[in-house]
Enzyme design. Structure first.
Site, PDB file in Angstrom:
ATOM      1  N   LYS A  40       0.605  -0.646   0.218  1.00  0.00           N
ATOM      2  CA  LYS A  40       0.237   0.376   0.556  1.00  0.00           C
ATOM      3  C   LYS A  40       1.003   0.864  -0.443  1.00  0.00           C
ATOM      4  O   LYS A  40       0.487   2.325  -0.574  1.00  0.00           O
ATOM      5  CB  LYS A  40      -0.856  -0.635   1.186  1.00  0.00           C
ATOM      6  CG  LYS A  40      -2.203   1.128   1.111  1.00  0.00           C
ATOM      7  CD  LYS A  40      -2.909   1.214   2.350  1.00  0.00           C
ATOM      8  CE  LYS A  40      -4.367  -0.032   2.442  1.00  0.00           C
ATOM      9  NZ  LYS A  40      -4.934   0.196   3.582  1.00  0.00           N
ATOM     10  N   TYR A  67      14.590   1.210   6.741  1.00  0.00           N
ATOM     11  CA  TYR A  67      15.102   2.177   7.211  1.00  0.00           C
ATOM     12  C   TYR A  67      16.401   2.399   7.083  1.00  0.00           C
ATOM     13  O   TYR A  67      16.906   3.056   7.470  1.00  0.00           O
ATOM     14  CB  TYR A  67      15.356   1.232   9.169  1.00  0.00           C
ATOM     15  CG  TYR A  67      13.493   1.336   9.599  1.00  0.00           C
ATOM     16  CD1 TYR A  67      13.822   2.291  10.634  1.00  0.00           C
ATOM     17  CD2 TYR A  67      13.100  -0.014   9.159  1.00  0.00           C
ATOM     18  CE1 TYR A  67      12.457   2.362  11.233  1.00  0.00           C
ATOM     19  CE2 TYR A  67      11.500   0.255  10.061  1.00  0.00           C
ATOM     20  CZ  TYR A  67      11.447   1.162  10.670  1.00  0.00           C
ATOM     21  OH  TYR A  67      10.288   2.142  11.724  1.00  0.00           O
ATOM     22  N   GLY A  81       1.681   4.294  15.095  1.00  0.00           N
ATOM     23  CA  GLY A  81       0.687   4.066  15.878  1.00  0.00           C
ATOM     24  C   GLY A  81      -0.619   3.454  16.461  1.00  0.00           C
ATOM     25  O   GLY A  81      -0.698   1.984  14.495  1.00  0.00           O
ATOM     26  N   PRO A 124      -0.630   8.429  23.489  1.00  0.00           N
ATOM     27  CA  PRO A 124      -0.622   9.615  23.475  1.00  0.00           C
ATOM     28  C   PRO A 124       1.069  10.034  23.550  1.00  0.00           C
ATOM     29  O   PRO A 124       1.808   9.807  24.407  1.00  0.00           O
ATOM     30  CB  PRO A 124      -1.040   9.351  25.109  1.00  0.00           C
ATOM     31  CG  PRO A 124      -0.442   7.957  25.320  1.00  0.00           C
ATOM     32  CD  PRO A 124      -0.230   7.613  24.031  1.00  0.00           C
ATOM     33  N   THR A 152      -3.777  24.164  19.780  1.00  0.00           N
ATOM     34  CA  THR A 152      -4.059  26.138  19.239  1.00  0.00           C
ATOM     35  C   THR A 152      -4.740  26.095  18.381  1.00  0.00           C
ATOM     36  O   THR A 152      -5.571  27.526  18.494  1.00  0.00           O
ATOM     37  CB  THR A 152      -2.759  26.671  19.403  1.00  0.00           C
ATOM     38  OG1 THR A 152      -2.141  26.145  20.749  1.00  0.00           O
ATOM     39  CG2 THR A 152      -2.135  28.290  19.388  1.00  0.00           C
ATOM     40  N   ALA A 153      -4.385  25.416  17.958  1.00  0.00           N
ATOM     41  CA  ALA A 153      -5.075  25.965  16.637  1.00  0.00           C
ATOM     42  C   ALA A 153      -6.948  26.062  16.384  1.00  0.00           C
ATOM     43  O   ALA A 153      -7.700  26.400  15.798  1.00  0.00           O
ATOM     44  CB  ALA A 153      -5.014  25.607  14.662  1.00  0.00           C
ATOM     45  N   ARG A 154      -7.156  25.272  17.234  1.00  0.00           N
ATOM     46  CA  ARG A 154      -8.544  24.599  17.140  1.00  0.00           C
ATOM     47  C   ARG A 154      -8.554  25.754  18.333  1.00  0.00           C
ATOM     48  O   ARG A 154      -9.842  26.546  17.689  1.00  0.00           O
ATOM     49  CB  ARG A 154      -8.853  22.696  17.962  1.00  0.00           C
ATOM     50  CG  ARG A 154      -8.225  22.086  16.623  1.00  0.00           C
ATOM     51  CD  ARG A 154      -8.243  20.627  17.594  1.00  0.00           C
ATOM     52  NE  ARG A 154      -8.450  19.959  16.678  1.00  0.00           N
ATOM     53  CZ  ARG A 154      -7.946  18.401  17.201  1.00  0.00           C
ATOM     54  NH1 ARG A 154      -7.445  17.699  18.280  1.00  0.00           N
ATOM     55  NH2 ARG A 154      -8.169  17.428  16.177  1.00  0.00           N
ATOM     56  N   ARG A 156      -8.173  29.317  17.996  1.00  0.00           N
ATOM     57  CA  ARG A 156      -7.952  29.680  17.470  1.00  0.00           C
ATOM     58  C   ARG A 156      -9.276  30.355  17.068  1.00  0.00           C
ATOM     59  O   ARG A 156     -10.432  30.711  16.593  1.00  0.00           O
ATOM     60  CB  ARG A 156      -7.009  30.457  16.683  1.00  0.00           C
ATOM     61  CG  ARG A 156      -6.033  30.741  17.271  1.00  0.00           C
ATOM     62  CD  ARG A 156      -4.303  30.471  17.150  1.00  0.00           C
ATOM     63  NE  ARG A 156      -3.394  30.991  18.276  1.00  0.00           N
ATOM     64  CZ  ARG A 156      -1.577  30.908  17.671  1.00  0.00           C
ATOM     65  NH1 ARG A 156      -1.854  30.893  16.563  1.00  0.00           N
ATOM     66  NH2 ARG A 156      -0.980  31.256  18.446  1.00  0.00           N
ATOM     67  N   HIS A 178      -1.317  17.226  25.172  1.00  0.00           N
ATOM     68  CA  HIS A 178      -2.037  17.532  24.541  1.00  0.00           C
ATOM     69  C   HIS A 178      -2.859  16.397  24.561  1.00  0.00           C
ATOM     70  O   HIS A 178      -2.779  14.729  24.457  1.00  0.00           O
ATOM     71  CB  HIS A 178      -0.958  16.573  22.971  1.00  0.00           C
ATOM     72  CG  HIS A 178      -1.762  16.307  21.937  1.00  0.00           C
ATOM     73  ND1 HIS A 178      -2.672  17.312  21.466  1.00  0.00           N
ATOM     74  CD2 HIS A 178      -2.060  15.036  21.561  1.00  0.00           C
ATOM     75  CE1 HIS A 178      -3.305  16.842  20.465  1.00  0.00           C
ATOM     76  NE2 HIS A 178      -2.805  15.577  20.555  1.00  0.00           N
TER      77      HIS A 178
END
Length: 304
Positions: A40, A67, A81, A124, A152-154, A156, A178
């Site tokens: 993929k 790698y 994750g 997390p 922070t963007a959210r 604003r 976060h």
């Protein structure tokens, strides 16, 4: 200097970050894509390559990599994750599974003798960024988490939307974890960098906005099953600061030596990584919230 960037984890966030980089006009020569699903990822590399002729950037090579291909890379972004779902209510739910994934990733990163700057966006976030730094010879200046830049963007956006003001007229920051213990420094929120937000919003309206900001990621995930564009753009913002040595103050997850955790205050990032951090002058109440957030992150880190 033309930068070489590796991305580990080509899910929704990783591929959105790659596409964002292609369209930034940055001096990036090569993108290396690494993911356990090689077929993929090969398709994604080919699809991205077909966009290069019409992009704003200078990238001439996007490829599926191993790698060993990142041994001479300048920046490595880890987005791998546990996939986000619309059933999750806390980023801490992913801790144990993501921890095992990061162990394997960092083993391979160190074997490749990578020596550049690492950006982390895996949740997390703060605990995993600390884990990456510990596995990376405790090189805290070269390991940066996306922190509360997206939050922070959210913030604003929510303030501008509430007031029906232009988005770029709003400034202000979210700090701390976060995650659930993040907090808005309302003393930093201004209109046109001048007017105090308390002249426009009541206390109850501010609390409502702060609650929305904490839940925005889960709100998006409940609608489309994941989030990607916001965090990818935040990662691109950090990358631009590194490549252009912009040294802008940003709310990023960097290492607090006193607290011994990764947590967001204001940090300055440049071409060599973290130049300064913990720059915001908190009020007494804000300091209490910061300390509480640091404790929550530290307790979570102890569990792994």
């Amino acid at each position: 200097m033309s930068y070489k960037i590796g991305i580990i984890g080509l899910g929704n966030v990783g591929i959105s970050y790659a596409y964002s980089l292609i369209n930034q006009g940055l001096d990036i020569g090569e993108l290396i894509l690494i993911d356990i699903d090689e077929k993929k990822t090969q398709g994604k590399a080919l699809d991205l390559s077909h966009s290069l002729s019409f992009s704003r950037g200078y990238i001439n090579n996007v490829k599926l990599g191993k790698y060993e291909d990142i041994s001479d890379a300048d920046i490595l972004c880890i987005t791998a994750g546990v996939p986000q779902t619309n059933k999750k209510r806390s980023r801490m739910e992913d801790l144990n599974k993501t921890n095992k994934i990061i162990d394997k990733i960092m083993e391979n990163v160190n074997k490749a003798k990578f020596n550049g700057i690492i950006l982390v966006a895996s949740n997390p976030l703060d605990i995993i960024t600390l884990k990456v730094a510990q596995k990376y010879n405790n090189d805290y200046k070269k390991v940066i988490g996306s922190g509360t830049l997206l939050d922070t963007a959210r913030l604003r956006y929510e303030v501008a939307n509430k007031l029906d003001f232009p988005l770029r007229s709003i400034s202000g920051y979210v700090f701390g974890e976060h995650g659930d213990s993040q907090f808005v420094t309302w003393s930093s929120v201004k209109v046109n960098n001048t007017y105090d937000i308390k002249d426009y919003l009541s206390q109850s309206e501010m609390l409502e906005i702060e609650d929305k900001v904490k839940k925005d990621g889960f709100t998006v995930a409940s609608m489309q099953g994941y989030t990607c564009f916001g965090v990818a753009t935040a990662l691109t913002k950090i990358t631009r600061c590194i490549i252009n040595n912009e040294q802008e103050e940003l709310p990023l997850s960097t290492y607090d030596e006193e607290k011994e955790v990764y947590i967001s205050s204001l940090s300055i990032v440049g071409s060599s990584g973290v130049l300064k951090n913990k720059l915001y002058n908190f009020s007494f109440k804000e300091k209490e919230l910061y300390d509480l957030s640091a404790k929550i992150i530290k307790d979570g880190a102890k569990s792994i």
